[in-house]
Design an enzyme around this catalytic site. Structure first.
Site, PDB file in Angstrom:
ATOM      1  N   LYS A 169     -35.814  22.061 -19.380  1.00 26.31           N
ATOM      2  CA  LYS A 169     -34.756  21.352 -18.642  1.00 26.31           C
ATOM      3  C   LYS A 169     -33.645  21.010 -19.616  1.00 26.31           C
ATOM      4  O   LYS A 169     -33.739  20.069 -20.390  1.00 26.31           O
ATOM      5  CB  LYS A 169     -35.264  20.064 -17.992  1.00 26.31           C
ATOM      6  CG  LYS A 169     -34.224  19.530 -17.004  1.00 26.31           C
ATOM      7  CD  LYS A 169     -34.128  18.027 -16.953  1.00 26.31           C
ATOM      8  CE  LYS A 169     -33.102  17.397 -17.814  1.00 26.31           C
ATOM      9  NZ  LYS A 169     -31.684  17.717 -17.572  1.00 26.31           N
ATOM     10  N   GLY A 200     -30.839  20.786 -13.959  1.00 30.62           N
ATOM     11  CA  GLY A 200     -30.917  19.665 -13.020  1.00 30.62           C
ATOM     12  C   GLY A 200     -30.770  18.352 -13.747  1.00 30.62           C
ATOM     13  O   GLY A 200     -30.632  18.302 -14.969  1.00 30.62           O
ATOM     14  N   GLY A 202     -31.763  14.532 -15.143  1.00 33.79           N
ATOM     15  CA  GLY A 202     -32.914  13.991 -15.852  1.00 33.79           C
ATOM     16  C   GLY A 202     -33.877  13.251 -14.940  1.00 33.79           C
ATOM     17  O   GLY A 202     -35.101  13.403 -15.040  1.00 33.79           O
ATOM     18  N   GLY A 206     -36.265  16.269 -14.943  1.00 31.55           N
ATOM     19  CA  GLY A 206     -36.943  15.688 -16.119  1.00 31.55           C
ATOM     20  C   GLY A 206     -38.101  14.793 -15.693  1.00 31.55           C
ATOM     21  O   GLY A 206     -39.181  14.821 -16.290  1.00 31.55           O
ATOM     22  N   GLU A 244     -37.906  13.469 -30.342  1.00 31.29           N
ATOM     23  CA  GLU A 244     -36.883  13.532 -31.408  1.00 31.29           C
ATOM     24  C   GLU A 244     -35.714  12.706 -30.906  1.00 31.29           C
ATOM     25  O   GLU A 244     -34.975  13.142 -30.021  1.00 31.29           O
ATOM     26  CB  GLU A 244     -36.438  14.990 -31.628  1.00 31.29           C
ATOM     27  CG  GLU A 244     -37.524  15.903 -32.160  1.00 31.29           C
ATOM     28  CD  GLU A 244     -37.829  15.654 -33.624  1.00 31.29           C
ATOM     29  OE1 GLU A 244     -37.104  14.869 -34.265  1.00 31.29           O
ATOM     30  OE2 GLU A 244     -38.806  16.226 -34.114  1.00 31.29           O
ATOM     31  N   CYS A 278     -27.677  13.573 -34.277  1.00 33.12           N
ATOM     32  CA  CYS A 278     -28.723  12.562 -34.485  1.00 33.12           C
ATOM     33  C   CYS A 278     -28.874  12.232 -35.962  1.00 33.12           C
ATOM     34  O   CYS A 278     -29.197  11.117 -36.325  1.00 33.12           O
ATOM     35  CB  CYS A 278     -30.041  13.083 -33.928  1.00 33.12           C
ATOM     36  SG  CYS A 278     -30.455  14.708 -34.564  1.00 33.12           S
ATOM     37  N   GLU A 378     -26.453   3.269 -32.659  1.00 33.89           N
ATOM     38  CA  GLU A 378     -25.978   4.657 -32.731  1.00 33.89           C
ATOM     39  C   GLU A 378     -24.708   4.788 -31.885  1.00 33.89           C
ATOM     40  O   GLU A 378     -24.727   4.519 -30.682  1.00 33.89           O
ATOM     41  CB  GLU A 378     -27.064   5.594 -32.197  1.00 33.89           C
ATOM     42  CG  GLU A 378     -26.697   7.051 -32.373  1.00 33.89           C
ATOM     43  CD  GLU A 378     -27.745   7.992 -31.783  1.00 33.89           C
ATOM     44  OE1 GLU A 378     -28.130   7.820 -30.616  1.00 33.89           O
ATOM     45  OE2 GLU A 378     -28.148   8.924 -32.504  1.00 33.89           O
TER      46      GLU A 378
HETATM   47  P1  NAD Z   1     -30.066  11.700 -23.241  1.00 32.38           P
HETATM   48  O1  NAD Z   1     -31.275  11.008 -23.736  1.00 32.38           O
HETATM   49  O2  NAD Z   1     -29.156  10.978 -22.335  1.00 32.38           O
HETATM   50  O3  NAD Z   1     -30.509  13.037 -22.451  1.00 32.38           O
HETATM   51  C1  NAD Z   1     -31.378  13.976 -23.021  1.00 32.38           C
HETATM   52  C2  NAD Z   1     -32.067  14.750 -21.903  1.00 32.38           C
HETATM   53  O4  NAD Z   1     -32.912  13.867 -21.172  1.00 32.38           O
HETATM   54  C3  NAD Z   1     -31.103  15.365 -20.899  1.00 32.38           C
HETATM   55  O5  NAD Z   1     -31.557  16.651 -20.552  1.00 32.38           O
HETATM   56  C4  NAD Z   1     -31.228  14.406 -19.718  1.00 32.38           C
HETATM   57  O6  NAD Z   1     -30.903  15.003 -18.478  1.00 32.38           O
HETATM   58  C5  NAD Z   1     -32.693  14.039 -19.792  1.00 32.38           C
HETATM   59  N1  NAD Z   1     -33.059  12.822 -19.060  1.00 32.38           N
HETATM   60  C6  NAD Z   1     -32.256  11.766 -18.752  1.00 32.38           C
HETATM   61  N2  NAD Z   1     -32.955  10.855 -18.038  1.00 32.38           N
HETATM   62  C7  NAD Z   1     -34.225  11.333 -17.914  1.00 32.38           C
HETATM   63  C8  NAD Z   1     -35.408  10.835 -17.288  1.00 32.38           C
HETATM   64  N3  NAD Z   1     -35.442   9.671 -16.647  1.00 32.38           N
HETATM   65  N4  NAD Z   1     -36.542  11.584 -17.367  1.00 32.38           N
HETATM   66  C9  NAD Z   1     -36.541  12.757 -18.022  1.00 32.38           C
HETATM   67  N5  NAD Z   1     -35.443  13.283 -18.611  1.00 32.38           N
HETATM   68  C10 NAD Z   1     -34.292  12.576 -18.565  1.00 32.38           C
HETATM   69  O7  NAD Z   1     -29.313  12.219 -24.536  1.00 32.38           O
HETATM   70  P2  NAD Z   1     -27.887  12.930 -24.668  1.00 32.38           P
HETATM   71  O8  NAD Z   1     -26.795  11.968 -24.427  1.00 32.38           O
HETATM   72  O9  NAD Z   1     -27.913  14.198 -23.905  1.00 32.38           O
HETATM   73  O10 NAD Z   1     -27.929  13.296 -26.250  1.00 32.38           O
HETATM   74  C11 NAD Z   1     -27.588  12.395 -27.244  1.00 32.38           C
HETATM   75  C12 NAD Z   1     -28.809  11.681 -27.815  1.00 32.38           C
HETATM   76  O11 NAD Z   1     -29.761  12.626 -28.299  1.00 32.38           O
HETATM   77  C13 NAD Z   1     -28.475  10.818 -29.021  1.00 32.38           C
HETATM   78  O12 NAD Z   1     -29.146   9.595 -28.938  1.00 32.38           O
HETATM   79  C14 NAD Z   1     -28.990  11.615 -30.201  1.00 32.38           C
HETATM   80  O13 NAD Z   1     -29.291  10.877 -31.346  1.00 32.38           O
HETATM   81  C15 NAD Z   1     -30.193  12.271 -29.611  1.00 32.38           C
HETATM   82  N6  NAD Z   1     -30.542  13.467 -30.393  1.00 32.38           N
HETATM   83  C16 NAD Z   1     -31.674  13.463 -31.188  1.00 32.38           C
HETATM   84  C17 NAD Z   1     -31.973  14.569 -31.980  1.00 32.38           C
HETATM   85  C18 NAD Z   1     -33.185  14.607 -32.868  1.00 32.38           C
HETATM   86  O14 NAD Z   1     -33.593  15.708 -33.274  1.00 32.38           O
HETATM   87  N7  NAD Z   1     -33.793  13.504 -33.221  1.00 32.38           N
HETATM   88  C19 NAD Z   1     -31.131  15.668 -31.956  1.00 32.38           C
HETATM   89  C20 NAD Z   1     -29.999  15.627 -31.148  1.00 32.38           C
HETATM   90  C21 NAD Z   1     -29.725  14.534 -30.359  1.00 32.38           C
END
Ligand code: NAD
Length: 471
Positions: A169, A200, A202, A206, A244, A278, A378
């Site tokens: 996803k 789709g 989250g 998700g 992550e 990140c 962050e």
């Molecule tokens: P996000 O957490 O908002 O979304 C990530 C994914 O989770 C998306 O596909 C989203 O649709 C899904 N999601 C959202 N709500 C959900 C739910 N209730 N259940 C299941 N899935 C759900 O993150 P973002 O804004 O897309 O990305 C930025 C964040 O990602 C930052 O906090 C960044 O630090 C982190 N990040 C971490 C790493 C790492 O390797 N540690 C790498 C890149 C980004």
């Protein structure tokens, strides 16, 4: 305008049953550039069923078969390398410089996993037992928009090596990037059902992956907040999770560092992916007695960096992915001013001539107290905080005074001293005197930056269950 109206399930591009559509806007102009059809729970269940059916035979596949699939995937992705870079630049405004580098790393993931797989022992002897490492099952992969395809490559390379099948996803903001990746996977010609994609939201796709009992593991990359929602949801079926998550990485300049060399690299680590990374080193921790010199150098480096159109080869900082995220970054700049940090360069508002997009001025605060919100939270944008320390004991205390623990950077002219300092930092990866990446080296977070590790042997073990046979 591009229309992405299909998902990839059981080896075929099919229309989802979900009826909702999402408009995708250019971060450079805020005009609509694409539309994606959003799948629903039933679409997700169908993809899980396909992955479950494929798991029966793929989980028993030989090492040679898995290596051949990894080679085919790598070749198919390499053939579309330019398209993959271009779509990242267009879709989320990643700079050409960053997107080219990252897409190449994605290819390395397959090479590294092939090497690991060649020597990996799935059968071991421990004490009196034979220990068999078998694939955990169907894996739900949930990822963010920043470097979306890089995360897909890391996770599918590991899943294939382990013998797991997957349902991916992607972020709802990454539909165009994902479309090209799904085409690559289709062209690679690996059997139907092993890799599936469902576009789709989250809380729909998700959430179904998180709750569905036919998913045995979630491999998630994204924010700490969503990671916690997934971890809570996964408990009901006791799914394995790798998370992550976010970071607020320290970038420590030790007393003996050569500032002329260290500062430009440290700034690069802070503005990685326009600050939307990140692992960005967003807390620059520097000797107090050298603060004036550091301020002058940082200001010069940052003001020399081009903030602009991401497709320009010399752009170092592009736009923020969305208007919502732009507003969030702006609010943190206001918070920094209100908290009493000194604005060294940048500040609120958009750079001149870039008013149509989500562009933020490359911003630096100095004289920051590590307790301030701009040092603890962050921001995910081009905002750097310079934090002075009195001695290296205090530098270490500041580095570790954070809820996060994903990455860290240490600069020193003395390698042994830098390594000793690095050994006391609570972070999953510490880079000395610059940015470094190795696709065989574990990556993951301490504390609220996550659970588990990716890449190489450590990553592979996270997709396996150990079974002891004894007596
Ligand atoms: P996000 O957490 O908002 O979304 C990530 C994914 O989770 C998306 O596909 C989203 O649709 C899904 N999601 C959202 N709500 C959900 C739910 N209730 N259940 C299941 N899935 C759900 O993150 P973002 O804004 O897309 O990305 C930025 C964040 O990602 C930052 O906090 C960044 O630090 C982190 N990040 C971490 C790493 C790492 O390797 N540690 C790498 C890149 C980004």
């Amino acid at each position: 305008m591009k229309v992405i109206d299909k998902i990839y399930v059981n080896g075929e591009f099919i229309r989802p049953e979900g009826q909702e559509k999402l408009a995708l806007l250019s971060p450079v102009t805020n005009e609509q550039i694409a539309e994606v059809a959003l799948a629903n729970e039933k679409d997700t269940q169908n993809a899980i069923a396909a992955a479950k059916a494929a798991f029966k035979s793929f989980s028993k596949s030989s090492r040679e078969t898995r290596i051949s699939y990894l080679e085919k995937l790598r070749a198919a992705i390499e053939r579309r390398e330019k398209d993959l870079v271009d779509v990242m630049v267009e879709e989320y405004g990643g700079t050409y410089q960053f997107c080219s580098m990252i897409t190449h790393f994605a290819l390395d993931d397959f090479d590294a996993m092939i090497d690991v797989l060649k020597d990996f022992s799935f059968q071991r002897t421990t004490g009196k037992a034979k220990v068999q490492l078998q694939p955990v099952g169907v894996v739900g992969i949930i990822i963010p928009w920043n470097m979306s395809n890089g995360f897909i490559c890391t996770k599918i390379a590991t899943a294939i090596a382990a013998g797991c099948t997957v349902v991916i996803k992607p972020s709802e903001l990454s539909a165009q990037q994902t479309q090209i990746m799904a085409e690559c996977i289709h062209e690679a010609g690996i059997p139907a059902g092993i890799i599936n994609f469902v576009n789709g939201m989250g809380d729909v796709v998700g959430a179904e992956l998180t709750r569905n009992r036919d998913i045995q593991k979630i491999a998630f990359t994204g924010s700490t907040g969503v990671g916690k929602i997934i971890a809570k949801g996964a408990v009901d079926s006791l799914k394995r999770v790798t998370l992550e998550l976010g970071g607020k990485s320290p970038n420590v300049i030790l007393e003996d560092a050569d500032l002329e060399k260290a500062i430009p690299t440290a700034v690069m680590a802070a503005y990685l992916n326009s600050g939307q990374a990140c692992a960005a080193g967003t807390r620059l921790i520097v000797p107090e007695r050298k603060l004036d010199q550091v301020n002058a150098l940082v200001k010069a480096v940052v003001e020399h960096m081009k903030v602009g159109i991401p497709s320009d080869a010399d752009t170092a900082v592009g736009p923020i992915v969305s208007q919502k995220q732009f507003e969030r970054v702006q609010s943190y700049i206001e918070i920094g001013i209100a908290e009493g940090a000194t604005l060294l360069t940048g500040g609120p508002g958009k750079p001149e001539g870039l008013e149509a997009g989500n562009f933020t001025k490359a911003t630096v605060f100095t004289n920051v107290d590590n307790k301030m919100r701009i040092a603890q939270e962050e921001i995910f944008g081009p905002v750097l905080a310079i934090i002075p320390y009195k001695d290296e004991e205090e530098a270490l205390a500041i580095a570790n005074d954070t809820d996060y623990g994903l990455a860290a950077y240490v600069f020193s002219e003395d390698r042994a001293k830098a390594e000793a300092f690095a050994s006391h930092i609570d972070a999953g990866r510490v880079c000395i005197n610059g940015l470094a990446h190795d696709s065989k080296t574990p990556f993951g977070g301490f504390k609220q930056s996550g659970i588990g590790r990716e890449y190489g042997e450590f990553g592979l073990e996270e997709y396996l269950e150990a079974k002891a046979i004894l007596g």
